[in-house]
Design a protein around this motif. Structure first.
Motif, mmCIF file in Angstrom:
data_model
loop_
_atom_site.group_PDB
_atom_site.id
_atom_site.type_symbol
_atom_site.label_atom_id
_atom_site.label_comp_id
_atom_site.label_asym_id
_atom_site.label_seq_id
_atom_site.Cartn_x
_atom_site.Cartn_y
_atom_site.Cartn_z
ATOM 1 N N GLY A 1 2.419 1.567 11.030
ATOM 2 C CA GLY A 1 4.204 2.316 10.571
ATOM 3 C C GLY A 1 4.980 2.021 11.553
ATOM 4 O O GLY A 1 5.768 3.194 11.785
ATOM 5 N N GLY A 2 4.492 1.454 12.689
ATOM 6 C CA GLY A 2 5.304 1.245 13.470
ATOM 7 C C GLY A 2 6.845 0.601 13.328
ATOM 8 O O GLY A 2 6.961 -0.264 12.288
ATOM 9 N N LEU B 1 0.286 -7.313 4.077
ATOM 10 C CA LEU B 1 -0.094 -5.935 3.330
ATOM 11 C C LEU B 1 1.068 -4.786 4.136
ATOM 12 O O LEU B 1 0.871 -4.812 5.462
ATOM 13 C CB LEU B 1 -1.651 -5.567 3.656
ATOM 14 C CG LEU B 1 -2.419 -4.744 3.357
ATOM 15 C CD1 LEU B 1 -2.639 -3.805 2.009
ATOM 16 C CD2 LEU B 1 -3.755 -4.168 3.724
ATOM 17 N N VAL B 2 1.815 -4.627 3.516
ATOM 18 C CA VAL B 2 2.449 -4.200 4.128
ATOM 19 C C VAL B 2 2.842 -2.107 3.868
ATOM 20 O O VAL B 2 2.313 -2.351 2.250
ATOM 21 C CB VAL B 2 4.370 -4.443 3.580
ATOM 22 C CG1 VAL B 2 4.283 -4.766 2.415
ATOM 23 C CG2 VAL B 2 5.316 -3.924 4.209
ATOM 24 N N ALA B 3 3.267 -1.681 3.810
ATOM 25 C CA ALA B 3 3.040 -0.012 3.488
ATOM 26 C C ALA B 3 5.011 0.679 3.740
ATOM 27 O O ALA B 3 5.509 0.197 2.802
ATOM 28 C CB ALA B 3 2.178 1.335 4.282
ATOM 29 N N SER B 4 5.036 1.048 5.093
ATOM 30 C CA SER B 4 6.584 1.622 4.991
ATOM 31 C C SER B 4 7.286 0.514 4.719
ATOM 32 O O SER B 4 8.534 1.296 4.591
ATOM 33 C CB SER B 4 6.230 2.228 6.720
ATOM 34 O OG SER B 4 5.946 1.910 7.528
ATOM 35 N N GLY B 5 7.459 -0.335 5.237
ATOM 36 C CA GLY B 5 8.736 -0.735 5.450
ATOM 37 C C GLY B 5 9.249 -1.852 3.634
ATOM 38 O O GLY B 5 10.407 -1.747 3.963
ATOM 39 N N ALA C 1 0.996 -3.775 9.368
ATOM 40 C CA ALA C 1 0.578 -2.863 10.433
ATOM 41 C C ALA C 1 2.114 -4.114 11.371
ATOM 42 O O ALA C 1 2.740 -4.742 11.632
ATOM 43 C CB ALA C 1 0.230 -3.143 11.881
ATOM 44 N N GLY C 2 3.121 -2.694 10.396
ATOM 45 C CA GLY C 2 4.939 -2.612 11.229
ATOM 46 C C GLY C 2 5.838 -4.101 10.289
ATOM 47 O O GLY C 2 7.085 -4.104 10.793
ATOM 48 N N ASN D 1 0.955 -1.266 0.223
ATOM 49 C CA ASN D 1 -0.015 0.131 -0.633
ATOM 50 C C ASN D 1 1.354 1.655 0.173
ATOM 51 O O ASN D 1 2.056 1.600 0.636
ATOM 52 C CB ASN D 1 -0.735 0.093 1.558
ATOM 53 C CG ASN D 1 -1.935 0.800 2.227
ATOM 54 O OD1 ASN D 1 -1.628 2.056 0.667
ATOM 55 N ND2 ASN D 1 -2.218 1.245 3.031
ATOM 56 N N HIS E 1 -10.080 1.028 5.625
ATOM 57 C CA HIS E 1 -8.105 0.675 5.951
ATOM 58 C C HIS E 1 -8.379 1.804 7.504
ATOM 59 O O HIS E 1 -9.265 2.759 7.327
ATOM 60 C CB HIS E 1 -7.442 1.766 5.214
ATOM 61 C CG HIS E 1 -6.255 1.891 5.913
ATOM 62 N ND1 HIS E 1 -5.747 1.939 6.356
ATOM 63 C CD2 HIS E 1 -5.026 0.776 4.977
ATOM 64 C CE1 HIS E 1 -4.139 1.994 6.738
ATOM 65 N NE2 HIS E 1 -4.037 1.158 5.944
ATOM 66 N N TYR F 1 2.518 8.134 0.415
ATOM 67 C CA TYR F 1 3.658 9.349 1.029
ATOM 68 C C TYR F 1 4.103 8.681 -0.621
ATOM 69 O O TYR F 1 3.941 8.792 -1.982
ATOM 70 C CB TYR F 1 4.823 7.490 1.110
ATOM 71 C CG TYR F 1 4.663 7.266 2.572
ATOM 72 C CD1 TYR F 1 4.008 7.803 3.127
ATOM 73 C CD2 TYR F 1 3.948 5.450 2.251
ATOM 74 C CE1 TYR F 1 4.349 7.007 4.638
ATOM 75 C CE2 TYR F 1 3.782 4.840 3.892
ATOM 76 C CZ TYR F 1 4.242 5.564 4.770
ATOM 77 O OH TYR F 1 3.671 4.676 6.424
HETATM 78 O O1 G3P Z 1 -2.298 -0.763 4.606
HETATM 79 C C1 G3P Z 1 -0.875 -1.362 5.286
HETATM 80 C C2 G3P Z 1 -0.568 -0.560 5.921
HETATM 81 O O2 G3P Z 1 -1.794 0.292 6.686
HETATM 82 C C3 G3P Z 1 0.244 -0.780 7.450
HETATM 83 O O3 G3P Z 1 1.210 -0.108 7.053
HETATM 84 O O4 G3P Z 1 3.845 0.731 7.311
HETATM 85 O O5 G3P Z 1 3.060 -0.463 8.680
HETATM 86 O O6 G3P Z 1 3.517 -0.875 7.018
HETATM 87 P P1 G3P Z 1 2.889 0.063 7.742
#
Ligand code: G3P
Length: 221
Positions: free
Chosen positions: A145-146, A198-202, A178-179, A7, A91, A11
């Protein structure tokens, strides 16, 4: 086959040209390791990313609307026509009413969009499984995001989400997020019974996105 869904949120590293670049890296790594990759982008980036890569492109949101007078809302029909394979919905950063989740899933099914519906805990996971999305992604908001992965901090949430969904609607696939930062986190997610993450910041904020994705892809196989 396992799946990695990235995701890009809003950013800078995941918008416009950067989203295309990331999707191309995901395509390369996915092909190399035989792992399904999907990218959830800003609705306005769906067409350009879908036209430039072969991986599945998801909109980060759709609204539960039909054709009509809905200025500024995100039309499921528009993202479908733009090339989306599906959409994330509900979300934690863009929650929806249960009626709208239900309606969005129905419209998506009607027009052939896949739905990944997010859930903040096991009870919400349970409720959403009844609505028959393709995937439910369990993500405790406080870990988003952690640096500590849900698989380390709250493995029981993931495990319970998986067993609950199995009982209610075994057609629904479970993801967790998450994380998530490493191959180890991904391996643990699979061990806990999910079909992927499901990953974002990583990934989106990683200096070396290819390396992180390779590590995750190896772990998911
Ligand atoms: O949609 C994925 C997201 O909410 C998780 O975020 O940065 O913890 O991977 P993050």
């Amino acid at each position: 086959m396992g799946i990695i869904v990235v995701n890009t949120k809003a950013y800078k590293e995941g918008i416009g040209k950067n989203a295309i670049e990331l999707a191309k890296i995901m395509e390369k790594v996915g092909n190399e390791y035989g792992v399904d990759m999907a990218i959830a982008v800003q609705p306005s980036d769906v067409a350009t990313v879908a036209n430039n890569t072969s991986i599945d492109v998801f909109s980060q949101h759709i609204d539960a609307i039909d054709y009509g007078s809905y200025t500024g809302w995100i039309s499921p029909y528009a993202v479908k026509e733009a090339g989306a394979k599906g959409s994330l919905i509900n979300h934690s950063e863009h929650r929806m009413k249960i009626e709208d989740i239900s309606k969005a899933i129905k419209i998506a099914k009607k027009i052939g969009l896949e739905i990944i519906a997010c859930a903040s805990n096991v009870d919400v996971t349970k409720a959403i499984a009844c609505l028959n999305p393709d995937y439910v992604a369990v993500e405790p908001p406080e870990l988003i995001g952690g640096d500590i992965s849900v698989t380390k901090a709250k493995p029981s949430i993931v495990k319970n989400a998986v067993s609950t969904v199995k009982k209610i609607n075994s057609e629904v696939k479970v993801l967790c997020g998450a994380g998530i930062k490493s191959g180890e986190d991904v391996a643990k997610a699979i061990e806990l019974g999910t079909v992927g993450v499901l990953v974002a910041s990583g990934v989106v904020k990683a200096k070396n996105k290819e390396k992180v994705l390779e590590e995750m892809a190896k772990a998911i196989k």
